[in-house]
Each structure stands twice: as structure tokens, then as C-alpha cells.
Design a protein around this motif. Structure first.
Motif, mmCIF file in Angstrom:
data_model
loop_
_atom_site.group_PDB
_atom_site.id
_atom_site.type_symbol
_atom_site.label_atom_id
_atom_site.label_comp_id
_atom_site.label_asym_id
_atom_site.label_seq_id
_atom_site.Cartn_x
_atom_site.Cartn_y
_atom_site.Cartn_z
ATOM 1 N N GLU A 54 28.401 -32.251 16.929
ATOM 2 C CA GLU A 54 27.586 -33.366 16.433
ATOM 3 C C GLU A 54 27.077 -33.011 15.043
ATOM 4 O O GLU A 54 26.346 -32.035 14.894
ATOM 5 C CB GLU A 54 26.381 -33.575 17.371
ATOM 6 C CG GLU A 54 25.322 -34.525 16.818
ATOM 7 C CD GLU A 54 23.915 -34.212 17.310
ATOM 8 O OE1 GLU A 54 23.750 -33.286 18.130
ATOM 9 O OE2 GLU A 54 22.985 -34.894 16.839
ATOM 10 N N GLN A 73 18.789 -36.471 22.907
ATOM 11 C CA GLN A 73 18.408 -35.322 23.727
ATOM 12 C C GLN A 73 18.804 -35.550 25.195
ATOM 13 O O GLN A 73 19.222 -34.618 25.880
ATOM 14 C CB GLN A 73 16.888 -35.090 23.622
ATOM 15 C CG GLN A 73 16.401 -34.795 22.209
ATOM 16 C CD GLN A 73 15.951 -36.039 21.475
ATOM 17 O OE1 GLN A 73 16.601 -37.075 21.545
ATOM 18 N NE2 GLN A 73 14.849 -35.933 20.761
ATOM 19 N N GLN A 76 22.409 -34.927 25.491
ATOM 20 C CA GLN A 76 22.653 -33.479 25.436
ATOM 21 C C GLN A 76 22.344 -32.827 26.776
ATOM 22 O O GLN A 76 23.130 -31.989 27.263
ATOM 23 C CB GLN A 76 21.784 -32.865 24.325
ATOM 24 C CG GLN A 76 22.192 -33.267 22.926
ATOM 25 C CD GLN A 76 21.156 -32.896 21.874
ATOM 26 O OE1 GLN A 76 19.998 -32.609 22.193
ATOM 27 N NE2 GLN A 76 21.570 -32.905 20.618
ATOM 28 N N THR A 80 25.194 -30.967 28.985
ATOM 29 C CA THR A 80 25.121 -29.520 29.230
ATOM 30 C C THR A 80 24.891 -29.217 30.714
ATOM 31 O O THR A 80 25.335 -28.181 31.206
ATOM 32 C CB THR A 80 24.028 -28.866 28.364
ATOM 33 O OG1 THR A 80 22.780 -29.517 28.603
ATOM 34 C CG2 THR A 80 24.367 -28.965 26.888
ATOM 35 N N TRP A 86 27.317 -28.084 23.692
ATOM 36 C CA TRP A 86 26.963 -29.071 22.663
ATOM 37 C C TRP A 86 26.503 -28.311 21.417
ATOM 38 O O TRP A 86 25.474 -27.631 21.455
ATOM 39 C CB TRP A 86 25.850 -29.987 23.164
ATOM 40 C CG TRP A 86 25.563 -31.158 22.271
ATOM 41 C CD1 TRP A 86 25.082 -31.129 20.995
ATOM 42 C CD2 TRP A 86 25.752 -32.550 22.605
ATOM 43 N NE1 TRP A 86 24.951 -32.405 20.508
ATOM 44 C CE2 TRP A 86 25.350 -33.286 21.476
ATOM 45 C CE3 TRP A 86 26.200 -33.224 23.733
ATOM 46 C CZ2 TRP A 86 25.392 -34.698 21.449
ATOM 47 C CZ3 TRP A 86 26.248 -34.613 23.711
ATOM 48 C CH2 TRP A 86 25.848 -35.334 22.580
ATOM 49 N N SER A 88 25.328 -28.791 17.636
ATOM 50 C CA SER A 88 24.903 -29.642 16.528
ATOM 51 C C SER A 88 25.116 -28.851 15.242
ATOM 52 O O SER A 88 24.742 -27.669 15.175
ATOM 53 C CB SER A 88 23.432 -30.032 16.668
ATOM 54 O OG SER A 88 23.198 -30.704 17.888
ATOM 55 N N ASN A 109 13.171 -28.682 16.020
ATOM 56 C CA ASN A 109 13.897 -28.778 17.290
ATOM 57 C C ASN A 109 12.944 -28.711 18.484
ATOM 58 O O ASN A 109 13.131 -29.417 19.486
ATOM 59 C CB ASN A 109 14.933 -27.661 17.385
ATOM 60 C CG ASN A 109 15.895 -27.883 18.531
ATOM 61 O OD1 ASN A 109 16.474 -28.963 18.667
ATOM 62 N ND2 ASN A 109 16.053 -26.884 19.384
ATOM 63 N N ALA A 116 20.570 -29.349 22.569
ATOM 64 C CA ALA A 116 21.905 -28.849 22.257
ATOM 65 C C ALA A 116 22.023 -27.383 22.663
ATOM 66 O O ALA A 116 21.020 -26.659 22.716
ATOM 67 C CB ALA A 116 22.182 -28.986 20.758
ATOM 68 N N THR A 117 23.231 -26.944 22.921
ATOM 69 C CA THR A 117 23.453 -25.529 23.215
ATOM 70 C C THR A 117 23.017 -24.678 22.024
ATOM 71 O O THR A 117 22.409 -23.617 22.188
ATOM 72 C CB THR A 117 24.943 -25.279 23.507
ATOM 73 O OG1 THR A 117 25.359 -26.160 24.564
ATOM 74 C CG2 THR A 117 25.202 -23.843 23.891
ATOM 75 N N ILE A 119 22.128 -25.155 17.433
ATOM 76 C CA ILE A 119 22.170 -25.889 16.168
ATOM 77 C C ILE A 119 22.719 -24.921 15.131
ATOM 78 O O ILE A 119 22.115 -23.863 14.886
ATOM 79 C CB ILE A 119 20.783 -26.394 15.758
ATOM 80 C CG1 ILE A 119 20.243 -27.367 16.816
ATOM 81 C CG2 ILE A 119 20.836 -27.074 14.388
ATOM 82 C CD1 ILE A 119 18.793 -27.757 16.593
#
Length: 200
Positions: A54, A73, A76, A80, A86, A88, A109, A116-117, A119
Motif C-alpha cells: 500500500e 486500519q 489491515q 493480517t 500488509w 505500507s 501510526n 499494517a505488518t 510501514i
């Protein structure tokens, strides 16, 4: 700050960086980037899992549309929880919209409760250009075999209104459902929409 310098190692040397764009059905080019905590991630680390890429810029109204009410979110978390990775990726260059220090990224964040897993920071824009990322958001999905199976928009309504999100067809959610069911992705490519990626 040295810790902010993104180490982007492009392993797919056969692809010309400038103007490059990956094609569905091709192996997704590998890359290595640092996350907002300084840890390295390579796409190849996640071989065997579905991976969502992403492109992100929290200064972009189109990204805010999906984050301000928690829609991105939620997607996400949903992905997950089903074993999807995921990632980003921020390709905003220093001094441009969406570029933040590591500390600022961590705070943003946390405030947004991003799920996300990881960024990943792509200050040089190497990975963004490799994939041909044009907008934020711009979405890609790589299947467990490492093949690109979706690229394009997050959803079907090209607006900045968060209230449009529940009404839109979410292409990423649908593609992930297809993959989970062992089906080919029904809509493998759409036209991305959003802000331009703020490359160097």
C-alpha cells in the motif's frame, strides 16, 4: 539522520527503474527497505504468504479518507488476521508532503492505530518507481508464489469523502477473498486514484 536513510536494495536487475511498472502475472520484484523502527524487510522474507503493498502519504486527502474513520486500519486487521502480510510504503522524499522522521511516523501510526505488518520508508523512491506507484493510495497484491495478482485502486469511488468508503466496492478485500478461496482474482487491475506520489 543516518537512521532515516532508507536502504533500498533492488534485486530485480532486469527491470529498468525509470518509468518501470510491474505487470500482473509476473514475479513481483524483490526489494529491501527499513521500517519506521529501523528494521529491514525484504519482500522475499514473506514468500509463501499473500502480501499487500500500500503506497501511503498521510498528508494526502485521499489517504485521509481511508484512515480518518478507521476503514483502512479495519481492512489491515481483517487481512493480517487471515495471515496476510500488509506492507505500507512511503515514497515521499525529504521535504515533501508525507515525509516524516522515524519518531513522527511512530507517533502518527500510534495515533491512527495503524495495523499494517510494517510501514516501510522509501525516501529515494526506488521501490515506488520500480513498481510504477503513481498515487497514494496505490495498491498491489502479491500471491504466495511471489506473483503480482492485483494492482490499482483501493476501491471504486474516486473521492475524498470517508462516507463513500462503505458504499464502494473494495477491490483489495475482494481480491484477498478470491485468493483465500483459491480462485483467480476477479478484478486484477483497476485505475488507481489519489494524490501523486511525492518522489524526489
Amino acid at each position: 539522520m543516518k537512521s532515516m536513510i532508507v536502504s533500498a536494495l533492488v534485486l530485480a536487475l532486469s527491470i529498468t527503474i525509470a518509468g518501470a511498472q510491474v505487470r500482473n502475472g509476473d514475479p513481483a520484484p524483490d526489494f529491501r527497505l527499513r521500517d519506521i523502527f529501523g528494521n529491514e524487510h525484504a519482500l522475499s522474507d514473506y514468500r509463501g504468504k499473500t502480501v499487500v503493498l500500500e503506497w501511503i502519504n498521510h498528508g494526502c486527502p485521499f489517504v485521509q479518507k481511508h484512515y480518518d474513520k478507521g476503514h483502512m486500519q479495519a481492512l489491515q486487521r481483517e487481512a493480517t488476521a487471515n495471515g496476510v502480510i500488509w506492507l505500507s510504503i512511503c515514497s515521499s522524499a525529504p521535504g515533501k508532503q508525507g515525509h516524516y522522521s522515524l519518531e513522527e511516523w511512530q507517533k502518527i501510526n500510534e495515533e491512527k492505530q495503524g495495523a499494517a505488518t510494517a510501514i516501510l520508508l522509501d525516501e529515494e523512491g526506488t521501490v515506488g518507481r520500480l513498481y510504477g506507484a503513481k498515487t497514494t493510495p496505490h495498491m498491489y497484491i502479491v500471491n504466495a508464489e511471489g506473483v503480482l495478482v492485483y494492482q490499482g485502486a483501493i476501491d471504486s469511488i474516486r473521492s475524498t469523502d470517508p462516507d463513500d468508503v462503505p458504499k464502494a466496492k473494495n477491490y483489495v478485500r475482494e481480491a484477498l477473498a478470491d485468493l483465500a478461496a483459491g480462485r483467480p482474482v476477479g478484478t486484477p487491475q483497476t485505475q488507481p486514484y489519489g494524490c501523486s506520489v511525492k518522489y524526489k
